[in-house]
Design a protein around this motif. Structure first.
Motif, PDB file in Angstrom:
ATOM      1  N   PHE A  52      35.872  39.032 101.494  1.00  0.00           N
ATOM      2  CA  PHE A  52      34.651  38.247 101.470  1.00  0.00           C
ATOM      3  C   PHE A  52      34.157  37.977 102.887  1.00  0.00           C
ATOM      4  N   THR A  53      32.866  37.713 103.012  1.00  0.00           N
ATOM      5  CA  THR A  53      32.287  37.428 104.326  1.00  0.00           C
ATOM      6  C   THR A  53      32.395  35.962 104.707  1.00  0.00           C
ATOM      7  N   ASP A  54      32.823  35.133 103.786  1.00  0.00           N
ATOM      8  CA  ASP A  54      32.963  33.700 104.039  1.00  0.00           C
ATOM      9  C   ASP A  54      34.261  33.442 104.806  1.00  0.00           C
ATOM     10  N   ARG A  55      34.148  32.969 106.044  1.00  0.00           N
ATOM     11  CA  ARG A  55      35.316  32.707 106.873  1.00  0.00           C
ATOM     12  C   ARG A  55      36.208  31.639 106.242  1.00  0.00           C
ATOM     13  N   ALA A  56      35.643  30.724 105.473  1.00  0.00           N
ATOM     14  CA  ALA A  56      36.444  29.672 104.850  1.00  0.00           C
ATOM     15  C   ALA A  56      37.435  30.261 103.846  1.00  0.00           C
ATOM     16  N   ILE A  57      37.068  31.351 103.200  1.00  0.00           N
ATOM     17  CA  ILE A  57      38.009  31.994 102.277  1.00  0.00           C
ATOM     18  C   ILE A  57      39.112  32.692 103.062  1.00  0.00           C
ATOM     19  N   ARG A  58      38.740  33.395 104.116  1.00  0.00           N
ATOM     20  CA  ARG A  58      39.746  34.095 104.922  1.00  0.00           C
ATOM     21  C   ARG A  58      40.765  33.113 105.493  1.00  0.00           C
ATOM     22  N   ASP A  59      40.307  31.949 105.947  1.00  0.00           N
ATOM     23  CA  ASP A  59      41.185  30.984 106.607  1.00  0.00           C
ATOM     24  C   ASP A  59      41.759  29.942 105.639  1.00  0.00           C
ATOM     25  N   HIS A  60      41.484  30.078 104.359  1.00  0.00           N
ATOM     26  CA  HIS A  60      41.913  29.073 103.391  1.00  0.00           C
ATOM     27  C   HIS A  60      43.436  28.921 103.387  1.00  0.00           C
ATOM     28  N   VAL A  61      43.889  27.684 103.319  1.00  0.00           N
ATOM     29  CA  VAL A  61      45.313  27.371 103.192  1.00  0.00           C
ATOM     30  C   VAL A  61      45.509  26.616 101.887  1.00  0.00           C
ATOM     31  N   GLY A  62      46.251  27.215 100.971  1.00  0.00           N
ATOM     32  CA  GLY A  62      46.482  26.567  99.686  1.00  0.00           C
ATOM     33  C   GLY A  62      46.286  27.536  98.539  1.00  0.00           C
ATOM     34  N   TRP A  63      45.944  26.974  97.375  1.00  0.00           N
ATOM     35  CA  TRP A  63      45.876  27.763  96.143  1.00  0.00           C
ATOM     36  C   TRP A  63      44.549  28.478  95.986  1.00  0.00           C
ATOM     37  N   VAL A  64      44.624  29.669  95.403  1.00  0.00           N
ATOM     38  CA  VAL A  64      43.453  30.372  94.882  1.00  0.00           C
ATOM     39  C   VAL A  64      43.771  30.744  93.439  1.00  0.00           C
ATOM     40  N   TRP A  65      42.723  31.105  92.685  1.00  0.00           N
ATOM     41  CA  TRP A  65      42.896  31.345  91.254  1.00  0.00           C
ATOM     42  C   TRP A  65      42.282  32.673  90.835  1.00  0.00           C
ATOM     43  N   TYR A  66      43.051  33.418  90.066  1.00  0.00           N
ATOM     44  CA  TYR A  66      42.591  34.666  89.464  1.00  0.00           C
ATOM     45  C   TYR A  66      42.573  34.475  87.939  1.00  0.00           C
ATOM     46  N   GLN A  67      41.584  35.091  87.281  1.00  0.00           N
ATOM     47  CA  GLN A  67      41.526  34.929  85.830  1.00  0.00           C
ATOM     48  C   GLN A  67      40.874  36.149  85.177  1.00  0.00           C
ATOM     49  N   ARG A  68      41.376  36.491  83.990  1.00  0.00           N
ATOM     50  CA  ARG A  68      40.776  37.548  83.182  1.00  0.00           C
ATOM     51  C   ARG A  68      41.193  37.356  81.725  1.00  0.00           C
ATOM     52  N   GLN A  69      40.506  38.047  80.835  1.00  0.00           N
ATOM     53  CA  GLN A  69      40.881  38.084  79.435  1.00  0.00           C
ATOM     54  C   GLN A  69      41.794  39.289  79.205  1.00  0.00           C
ATOM     55  N   VAL A  70      42.782  39.113  78.337  1.00  0.00           N
ATOM     56  CA  VAL A  70      43.735  40.172  78.028  1.00  0.00           C
ATOM     57  C   VAL A  70      43.893  40.253  76.516  1.00  0.00           C
ATOM     58  N   ARG A  71      43.901  41.473  75.997  1.00  0.00           N
ATOM     59  CA  ARG A  71      44.140  41.659  74.569  1.00  0.00           C
ATOM     60  C   ARG A  71      45.504  42.306  74.359  1.00  0.00           C
ATOM     61  N   VAL A  72      46.293  41.722  73.501  1.00  0.00           N
ATOM     62  CA  VAL A  72      47.596  42.280  73.154  1.00  0.00           C
ATOM     63  C   VAL A  72      47.376  43.450  72.190  1.00  0.00           C
ATOM     64  N   PRO A  73      47.965  44.610  72.444  1.00  0.00           N
ATOM     65  CA  PRO A  73      47.817  45.737  71.511  1.00  0.00           C
ATOM     66  C   PRO A  73      48.207  45.328  70.092  1.00  0.00           C
ATOM     67  N   ARG A  74      47.430  45.765  69.129  1.00  0.00           N
ATOM     68  CA  ARG A  74      47.639  45.324  67.748  1.00  0.00           C
ATOM     69  C   ARG A  74      48.918  45.898  67.152  1.00  0.00           C
ATOM     70  N   GLY A  75      49.461  46.950  67.747  1.00  0.00           N
ATOM     71  CA  GLY A  75      50.683  47.548  67.222  1.00  0.00           C
ATOM     72  C   GLY A  75      51.958  46.861  67.655  1.00  0.00           C
ATOM     73  N   TRP A  76      51.857  45.735  68.351  1.00  0.00           N
ATOM     74  CA  TRP A  76      53.049  45.076  68.882  1.00  0.00           C
ATOM     75  C   TRP A  76      53.629  44.028  67.919  1.00  0.00           C
ATOM     76  N   THR A  77      53.359  44.151  66.667  1.00  0.00           N
ATOM     77  CA  THR A  77      53.925  43.221  65.684  1.00  0.00           C
ATOM     78  C   THR A  77      55.451  43.304  65.697  1.00  0.00           C
ATOM     79  N   GLY A  78      56.091  42.139  65.786  1.00  0.00           N
ATOM     80  CA  GLY A  78      57.546  42.092  65.800  1.00  0.00           C
ATOM     81  C   GLY A  78      58.168  42.406  67.135  1.00  0.00           C
ATOM     82  N   GLU A  79      57.356  42.678  68.154  1.00  0.00           N
ATOM     83  CA  GLU A  79      57.860  43.011  69.482  1.00  0.00           C
ATOM     84  C   GLU A  79      57.870  41.778  70.396  1.00  0.00           C
TER      85      GLU A  79
END
Length: 636
Positions: A52-79
């Motif tokens: 990113f071009t924002d220097r505050a992100i480059r110099d950030h000290v502490g937590w950042v957060w990543y997020q996405r949606q995930v679908r479990v394959p439907r064939g994993w029943t019993g796994e």
């Protein structure tokens, strides 16, 4: 910890790609409880700092957060459903929906969570991963956090590479059967008078007691040995060895059976896992380092996982290209300075016969270096106020996780448990000795080493006798005797001979190098020029060739890399023989001429690669009346 693999009983989903991204403080106090309120997105794998071009992100000290949606394959029943994070630098927290399912401290080794109770086959869930880049006195590597007058938190640290952070390696979702293999240890050896029979000791861990069958397959998939039970030894006749530069891999196929394990028709495979392995031995004998009973001479580099934009983000294109450059230059080895590299790197080394010295992230355990750089009063490195029992506990955990992950890689021939600790200071032995003992308990088959800092000499080092191989980092001609290569050569030879005579162990130059600006030239030996880097390496190498106990030379560094901002570095560390973009400097061609001739063999003092016919000690390279041992000097 087993690397996730797709097998007949397991499936694997890669979660790399573009994730939503936010810096702590820009979203709510509990960002995992709903969609991240952010416009930012970040790729996984990659460090976030240079995106990113924002220097505050480059110099950030502490937590950042990543997020996405995930679908479990439907064939994993019993796994069983497992989420795995290959690395979160330096602390990670994983949330499935609103539930915290995993937390891990340590930026370069994997962790995972069984999330079966939180998800269902065919269902979609919100995955949030928090990553904290903070370094303190009880993290490995260590650091210090201060708060400026305007409230900004600032991170300082003692290692000379940039503190890239984020999800720099892959994230996975994978399945296993309810009864499954959860660990495999492989130890190989040679048997018989002619050494043509390979022995493969194995130990299989399962989550519950189960019948186990193992089979060894050669590179063509032909079964060459088999056994029953969770531990035992297989024998492979006419074995093909894994050798440096000539890799050969077998596969150990581990099956869990639902019968009595006698191989009868009633046995059904309920889980199967395949672990590649190579048959080879490693031994230190006197002042020699032996692979398969043959003397081995290390040529190569300290490296970094570092590239433009990605930071420490793993990239398969860079992986292939870097190994191609190492092959071109004649390097047979590298050290994972200064942290465990991605597992894909280790697997590539296995397949291509590159030897690896595998290192923990214990770099910066040396307050004297920082004092020397900044001119501040020295503080003791090991004390209740600096690095202490809690630091050592974190260090021990880093060793456990490194060995658990990499113990089966034939490319790994030595564990390096620390880089440049203050081994000449009071308290060093008390801190280090338990860690050496732990390493040997966890893996008694490989030698153990550390990389000694310039301050530590054969006269004052307090821990060298604990180790099998003495790796020393030396910068004569750069930080000491800058610009005076005649003195540097004399100092270095005297230094190396001192270690050899006192300890009688193999010695390796684990770092030597000079910062070099590509395209800067001079008719004189002027520091920072390409000519000086070339002359510097040659002066060091002449000293190497005269010390019989030396078993290897690793140039610092393979490629230029990013460091923290400051007056000591302009655009990063420039000691690479390749630029950060992997363009060769003049020294790369000279190293190629030397190393392709050596081919993993110790050079003879009488006939040296690239010898120009000058006498062994001529006027230019004599001692010039200088002392054999230089005054103490720091390095940056």
């Amino acid at each position: 910890m087993l690397k996730p693999r797709s097998t007949a009983t397991r499936e694997l989903v890669n979660l790399d790609g573009i994730w939503r991204f936010a810096v702590a403080g820009t979203v709510g106090p509990e960002p995992w409880t709903g969609p991240l309120g952010t416009r930012l997105e970040a790729p996984v794998p990659a460090s976030y700092n240079d995106l990113f071009t924002d220097r505050a992100i480059r110099d950030h000290v502490g937590w950042v957060w990543y997020q996405r949606q995930v679908r479990v394959p439907r064939g994993w029943t019993g796994e069983r459903v497992v989420l795995r994070v290959d690395a979160a630098t330096h602390e990670g927290r994983v949330y499935v929906g609103d539930a915290l399912v995993a937390q891990h401290v340590g930026g370069y080794t994997p962790f995972e969570a069984d999330i079966t109770e939180h998800v269902g086959p065919g269902e979609e869930f919100r995955l949030t991963i928090g990553v904290d880049n903070e370094l303190t006195g009880v993290t490995i590597p260590p650091g210090t956090i201060t708060v400026a007058q305007d409230g900004r938190r600032k991170q300082t640290y003692l290692h000379d590479f940039y503190n890239y952070a984020g999800l720099a390696r892959s994230v996975w979702l994978y399945s296993t059967p309810p009864v499954h293999v959860d660990d495999i240890t492989v130890v190989t050896g040679l048997d018989g008078a002619d050494g043509t029979t390979g022995t493969v000791g194995y130990t299989v861990g399962t989550n519950v007691p189960a019948a186990v069958r193992v089979r060894a397959l050669d590179a063509h998939g032909t079964e060459v040995a088999a056994g029953e039970g969770a531990n035992g030894t297989l024998r492979i006749d006419d074995v093909t060895l894994w050798r440096p530069g000539a890799a050969y891999l077998y596969e150990l196929v581990v099956d869990i059976l639902d019968g009595d394990g006698d191989g009868g028709g009633g046995d059904r495979v309920v889980d199967t896992y395949t672990e590649p392995f190579g048959v080879r031995t490693v031994e230190v004998r006197g002042t020699r380092f032996l692979i398969n009973g043959e003397p081995f001479y290390f040529t190569g580099f300290g490296k970094h996982e570092d590239s433009p934009v990605r930071g420490k983000g793993h990239d398969d294109a860079y992986l292939v290209h870097d190994f191609q450059l190492m092959e071109w230059i004649g390097a047979n080895s590298f050290r994972t300075s200064h942290y465990p590299y991605a597992e894909e790197v280790m697997e590539f080394a296995d397949r291509h016969g590159i030897v690896v010295i595998d290192e923990t992230a214990a770099v910066g355990l040396n307050l004297a270096v920082g004092s020397g750089l900044m001119g501040t009063p020295p503080r003791p490195t090991f004390s209740e106020d600096t690095f202490h029992d809690d630091t050592r506990a974190a260090h021990a955990q880093a060793i456990r996780e490194l060995i658990a992950r990499d113990k089966n890689h034939p490319s790994v021939v030595m564990w390096c448990i620390a880089n440049e600790p203050s081994s000449n200071e009071k308290g060093a032995r008390e801190y280090v000795e338990p860690l050496v003992e732990l390493t040997r308990r966890l893996d008694p088959t490989r030698p153990v080493t550390y990389a000694a800092v310039m301050f530590a000499t054969h006269d004052n080092d307090l821990i060298a006798d604990l180790f099998d191989v003495l790796c020393v980092n030396r910068y004569y001609g750069w930080y000491v005797a800058t610009g005076d290569l005649a003195a540097a050569e004399t100092y270095l030879e005297a230094d190396l001979r001192g270690w050899a005579e006192k300890f009688g162990k193999p010695i390796m130059l684990s770092e030597y190098g000079a910062d070099t600006m590509p395209g800067l030239h001079s008719v004189w030996d002027a520091p920072w020029t390409e000519e000086y880097q070339l002359a510097y390496l040659e002066a060091n190498q002449r000293a190497f060739d005269r010390v019989e106990a030396l078993v290897g030379e690793h140039v610092w560094n393979f490629a230029d890399f990013q460091t923290a901002d400051g007056i000591h570095r302009v655009g990063g560390n420039k000691k690479g023989v390749f630029t950060r973009e992997r363009h060769p400097k003049a020294a790369a061609h000279a190293l190629r001429r030397r190393w392709t001739v050596l081919g993993g063999r110790k050079p003879s003092p009488a006939v040296r690669p690239g010898d120009d016919g000058r006498p062994e000690h001529d006027a230019r390279h004599g001692d010039g009346g200088r002392p054999a041992v230089p005054p103490e000097s720091g390095q940056a």
